[in-house]
Design a protein around this motif. Structure first.
Motif, PDB file in Angstrom:
ATOM      1  N   ALA A 154      12.746  11.914  -5.264  1.00 24.21           N
ATOM      2  CA  ALA A 154      11.573  11.694  -4.400  1.00 24.21           C
ATOM      3  C   ALA A 154      11.161  12.970  -3.657  1.00 24.21           C
ATOM      4  CB  ALA A 154      11.895  10.612  -3.371  1.00 24.21           C
ATOM      5  N   LYS A 155       9.840  13.098  -3.487  1.00 22.10           N
ATOM      6  CA  LYS A 155       9.328  14.228  -2.681  1.00 22.10           C
ATOM      7  C   LYS A 155       9.400  13.805  -1.217  1.00 22.10           C
ATOM      8  CE  LYS A 155       6.368  15.779  -6.406  1.00 22.10           C
ATOM      9  NZ  LYS A 155       6.914  14.762  -7.365  1.00 22.10           N
ATOM     10  N   LEU A 156      10.403  14.332  -0.533  1.00 22.18           N
ATOM     11  CA  LEU A 156      10.725  13.821   0.799  1.00 22.18           C
ATOM     12  C   LEU A 156       9.648  14.083   1.844  1.00 22.18           C
ATOM     13  CD1 LEU A 156      14.548  14.561   0.936  1.00 22.18           C
ATOM     14  CD2 LEU A 156      13.421  12.394   0.488  1.00 22.18           C
TER      15      LEU A 156
ATOM     16  N   VAL B 253       8.594   5.509  -3.764  1.00 23.93           N
ATOM     17  CA  VAL B 253       9.141   4.361  -3.026  1.00 23.93           C
ATOM     18  C   VAL B 253       9.457   3.226  -4.004  1.00 23.93           C
ATOM     19  CG1 VAL B 253       8.639   2.594  -1.285  1.00 23.93           C
ATOM     20  CG2 VAL B 253       7.931   4.949  -0.892  1.00 23.93           C
ATOM     21  N   GLU B 254      10.725   2.820  -4.016  1.00 29.53           N
ATOM     22  CA  GLU B 254      11.138   1.726  -4.912  1.00 29.53           C
ATOM     23  C   GLU B 254      11.028   0.365  -4.230  1.00 29.53           C
ATOM     24  OE1 GLU B 254      14.576   3.787  -7.635  1.00 29.53           O
ATOM     25  OE2 GLU B 254      15.115   3.159  -5.614  1.00 29.53           O
ATOM     26  N   ALA B 255      11.353   0.343  -2.950  1.00 33.18           N
ATOM     27  CA  ALA B 255      11.346  -0.920  -2.213  1.00 33.18           C
ATOM     28  C   ALA B 255      11.217  -0.634  -0.732  1.00 33.18           C
ATOM     29  CB  ALA B 255      12.652  -1.668  -2.458  1.00 33.18           C
TER      30      ALA B 255
ATOM     31  N   ASP C  34       0.844  -1.209   0.000  1.00 36.14           N
ATOM     32  CA  ASP C  34       0.000   0.000   0.000  1.00 36.14           C
ATOM     33  C   ASP C  34       0.873   1.251   0.000  1.00 36.14           C
ATOM     34  OD1 ASP C  34      -2.232  -1.547   0.025  1.00 36.14           O
ATOM     35  OD2 ASP C  34      -2.698  -1.277   2.165  1.00 36.14           O
ATOM     36  N   LEU C  35       1.967   1.198   0.787  1.00 36.67           N
ATOM     37  CA  LEU C  35       2.884   2.347   0.863  1.00 36.67           C
ATOM     38  C   LEU C  35       3.502   2.603  -0.513  1.00 36.67           C
ATOM     39  CD1 LEU C  35       4.592   4.417   2.604  1.00 36.67           C
ATOM     40  CD2 LEU C  35       6.238   2.579   2.915  1.00 36.67           C
ATOM     41  N   GLN C  36       3.917   1.526  -1.175  1.00 38.57           N
ATOM     42  CA  GLN C  36       4.534   1.676  -2.497  1.00 38.57           C
ATOM     43  C   GLN C  36       3.525   2.161  -3.540  1.00 38.57           C
ATOM     44  OE1 GLN C  36       7.495  -1.917  -1.786  1.00 38.57           O
ATOM     45  NE2 GLN C  36       7.440  -1.383  -3.944  1.00 38.57           N
TER      46      GLN C  36
END
Lengths: 162, 122
Positions: free
Chosen positions: B102-104, B22-24, B14-16
């Motif tokens: 990535a948007k941190l 998020v790559e992994a 779900d997070l990915q």
């Protein structure tokens, strides 16, 4: 005794003292937390796998153990162990095949006994990884070695087939 | 009924899905053992788990030693992206690998939410 031999003796004694400090592992655990054991295991395992490449292959655990001890010439003194009522050395627990082993001697035991250092510290984890990595190479099978009991006469370990 | 590991794997997926940067990701125990993961095949799961737990612990000690309070996250920036580690409860670590662009802010927010939910399971 010749001076050269005396120097070697003193160097070896100092080396085992340094190793006993490493075996204690308190400072490493203070920094890296509980994961230090796993890190040390993986370090030993990596070296064990490389060293194991020099040894022949067999899927028979008894033979693999014999070959490993022959290659390492007296460094490890280990054998499979079972309870009297058990039929086979290999038993199943939580869906995983396991076997108990008794280690009467190993390089870490010598250091710990010589310096009164507690066993099953990080240095033991390197030795577990090293031994596990060697067996993994010989048997071409992923394994994990952990201590069930450590003591002055022998250590009882559990070898898990992954 | 889904096991705890299955629940955690679903949370990682779900997070990915919700954060494309998020790559992994993985959840590991403080002992450095893998609990659940959604990692690429070329990542050595065992080593990654041990390093993540050790790194978080080292971050906690550093923050404490230098009097910077309770650790929020360990943030690693490489040429090709980020690795972010966050504690998930008292017994686990959430480790995420993200793209270099990535948007941190969004990443930290989503990670924190996920870590809090995972923390309730362990």
């Amino acid at each position: 005794m010749s001076t050269e031999l005396e120097t070697y003796k003193n160097t070896l004694a100092s080396m085992t003292k340094i190793m006993s400090i490493l075996a204690h592992g308190h400072s490493q655990e203070g920094l890296f937390g509980r994961a230090v054991n796993r890190m040390m295991y993986l370090t030993g395992e990596k070296i064990g796998k490389v060293e194991g490449e020099k040894i022949d292959r067999t899927s028979d655990l008894q033979k693999a153990l014999g070959m490993l001890m022959e290659q390492e010439k007296g460094v490890w003194v280990a054998e499979l162990w079972k309870n009297e009522e058990d039929g086979d050395y290999i038993y199943e627990e939580d869906g995983t095949r396991k076997v108990r082993m008794v280690f009467k001697d190993c390089p870490v035991r010598q250091v710990c006994l010589a310096h009164g250092t507690e066993m099953n510290g990080v240095f033991c984890q390197i030795a577990h990884g090293l031994f596990g990595g060697l067996l993994e190479s010989i048997m071409d099978q992923k394994v994990a070695l952990t201590a069930e009991h450590t003591g002055p006469n022998a250590c009882k370990k559990i070898l898990e087939f992954k | 009924m889904a096991t705890r590991t299955e629940n955690v794997v679903k949370m990682l997926k779900d997070l990915q899905a919700s954060t494309p940067d998020v790559e992994a990701s993985a959840v590991v125990s403080l002992d450095g053992l893998i609990i659940a993961s959604a990692l690429p095949a070329d990542v050595e799961e065992d080593r990654m788990a041990a390093m993540s737990a050790a790194m978080l612990s080292l971050g906690e000690r550093t923050s404490e030693e230098l009097q910077k309070g309770k650790l929020n996250q360990v943030f690693i920036k490489g040429d090709d992206g980020y690795v972010v580690l966050m504690s998930a409860g008292d017994e686990a670590v959430l480790s995420v690998m993200a793209r270099k662009d990535a948007k941190l802010g969004l990443l930290f927010l989503d990670m924190r939410r996920t870590a809090e939910t995972i923390g309730t399971l362990f």
